[in-house]
Design an enzyme around this catalytic site. Structure first.
Site, PDB file in Angstrom:
ATOM      1  N   HIS A 276       0.903  -1.010  -0.056  1.00 57.82           N
ATOM      2  CA  HIS A 276       0.135  -0.080   0.086  1.00 57.82           C
ATOM      3  C   HIS A 276       1.006   1.258  -0.020  1.00 57.82           C
ATOM      4  O   HIS A 276       0.474   2.299  -0.440  1.00 57.82           O
ATOM      5  CB  HIS A 276      -1.041   0.022   1.084  1.00 57.82           C
ATOM      6  CG  HIS A 276      -1.919  -1.025   0.983  1.00 57.82           C
ATOM      7  ND1 HIS A 276      -3.419  -0.840   0.310  1.00 57.82           N
ATOM      8  CD2 HIS A 276      -2.380  -2.201   1.573  1.00 57.82           C
ATOM      9  CE1 HIS A 276      -4.160  -1.711   0.381  1.00 57.82           C
ATOM     10  NE2 HIS A 276      -3.385  -2.618   1.106  1.00 57.82           N
ATOM     11  N   GLU A 306      -9.009   5.249  -6.639  1.00 54.16           N
ATOM     12  CA  GLU A 306      -8.048   5.741  -7.495  1.00 54.16           C
ATOM     13  C   GLU A 306      -8.646   6.730  -8.596  1.00 54.16           C
ATOM     14  O   GLU A 306      -8.083   6.577  -9.934  1.00 54.16           O
ATOM     15  CB  GLU A 306      -7.118   4.434  -7.947  1.00 54.16           C
ATOM     16  CG  GLU A 306      -8.187   3.378  -8.768  1.00 54.16           C
ATOM     17  CD  GLU A 306      -9.037   2.278  -7.940  1.00 54.16           C
ATOM     18  OE1 GLU A 306      -9.439   1.313  -8.391  1.00 54.16           O
ATOM     19  OE2 GLU A 306      -9.130   2.632  -6.745  1.00 54.16           O
TER      20      GLU A 306
END
Length: 401
Positions: A276, A306
């Site tokens: 991450h 995203e």
């Protein structure tokens, strides 16, 4: 005998200054450079309080003559206090990280003490030194007077202080240079009362500036995405409304607008395969690429996860398509972070030749979202129309027309 004596006003000014300083000391100061600015301001208040103690002692004990060294030190305290206040405002409003210590204020105070002692005119030296600091404070505050009421109040107080110092020099300089004029070593009650009022105003103005800057900082944080540094959804809607209103106020008969909706391809794999932390760095890199490609009047924000959204006020569909392709190529050019793979982006584009109302913006975003869904079927492409019968797209990296 006057109803209010000079000593009473001096004592009141001293007490008010110390109480104000105590309030400032108790303020939490954990925001950027506010802590250093507060310390400079508090030290400035304490230095001015030392001069007031010296003057009050002279009045209380009716001391006529005084040591030239003591008078020079008192003048140095005045200059030190003004210089500390000047540095505090510089730190607060100019955000200059190069100002790290008290060297300039201490240097000015030392020069004032030496010149006042050698010249035997500490009052004139104090007036000249404080006038220089006040003029600088006025220069610092004046540009911020429109967005900070505290800066406006500070500017007004500095103008009054400059006028007072100019009046004092006008009276004192003939006595010093030509041997005639009026001695102002003992200031009139009206001047002392005005000094008391201005001292309160200056400290309140400084406190107002602190509060207003904190409010602006909190407001900015509330509309900014913490990870990427671009606007969040709330900030996007606010900025978009402002930009579209501004475009309408320019008197355009037809005000086009376009929206790009971007989604990083296979982003879950980046998180799963590289962690991450790398995924966060990729998001930051994508935001930088998109922000670099768009213009100053365009609005970019992280829409969620995203996904990013870009508003292009005044842009037709052809212009929006060119912008989307430029962003797509920029993101796919190289890895967006160290030890990360090359990431591509899918983009949906929607445009209106005439945006008649801000209420049309949600439907424009929804249209871009539908086209983004089509682009995600193939990925690494830009979709500007949703009239393909079976969703067949041009080869990867192409642009549908």
């Amino acid at each position: 005998m006057p109803v209010i004596s000079e000593a009473a006003i001096l004592f009141t000014t001293l007490v008010v200054g110390l109480l104000t300083t105590g309030v400032l000391v108790l303020l939490p100061s954990t925001w950027q450079g506010d802590g250093r600015s507060l310390r400079h301001w508090v030290i400035g208040n304490l230095a001015l309080s030392l001069d007031r103690v010296h003057t009050l002692t002279r009045h209380a004990f009716e001391v006529g003559a005084q040591s030239e060294l003591l008078a020079s030190l008192a003048a140095a305290c005045v200059v030190l206090g003004a210089a500390m206040h000047m540095t505090a405002l510089h730190l607060l409003l100019r955000d200059d990280s190069s100002v790290r210590d008290h060297r300039l204020p201490l240097f000015m105070a030392l020069v004032a003490a030496v010149i006042g002692w050698l010249w035997s005119e500490p009052i004139v030296v104090a007036m000249i030194g404080t006038s220089l600091c006040i003029a600088r404070m006025l220069v610092i505050c004046w540009p911020r007077r429109r967005d900070l009421r505290g800066a406006l109040a500070m500017s007004a107080a500095m103008l009054f202080f400059l006028a007072m110092n100019a009046g004092g020099l006008w009276v004192q300089l003939p006595l010093v240079l030509f041997g005639h004029g009026n001695d102002v070593s003992s200031m009139p009650v009206t001047v002392l009362a005005l000094d008391l009022v201005l001292s309160v105003v200056v400290n309140l103005a400084f406190l107002m500036i602190l509060i207003e800057l904190l409010y602006q900082r909190v407001e900015r944080l509330s509309v900014t995405d913490a990870l990427t540094g671009v606007l969040n959804r709330r900030g996007f809607l606010q900025a978009a409304n402002l930009q579209l209103l501004h475009a309408g106020h320019l008197g355009r008969m037809r005000c086009p607008a376009s929206v790009l909706l971007l989604d990083l391809d296979h982003f879950k794999r980046v998180n799963d395969d590289f962690g991450h932390a790398t995924g966060d760095a990729v998001l930051q890199g994508a935001a930088r690429c998109a922000a670099t490609a768009v213009g100053q009047t365009d609005v970019i924000a992280r829409w969620g996860g995203e996904e990013f959204v870009v508003l292009l006020p005044g842009a037709h569909l052809s212009q929006a398509r060119e912008m989307a392709e430029r962003i797509r190529l920029e993101i796919a050019r190289a890895p967006l972070a160290d030890k990360a793979p090359v990431v591509t982006v899918s983009i949906g584009v929607a445009a209106l030749d005439e945006l008649l109302a801000i209420d049309q913006l949600p439907s424009l975003i929804a249209e871009a979202d539908r086209r983004l869904y089509m682009a995600k079927r193939q990925r690494n492409c830009v979709v500007t129309h949703d009239d393909s019968p079976d969703g067949a797209l041009v080869p990867s990296g192409g642009v549908t027309a």
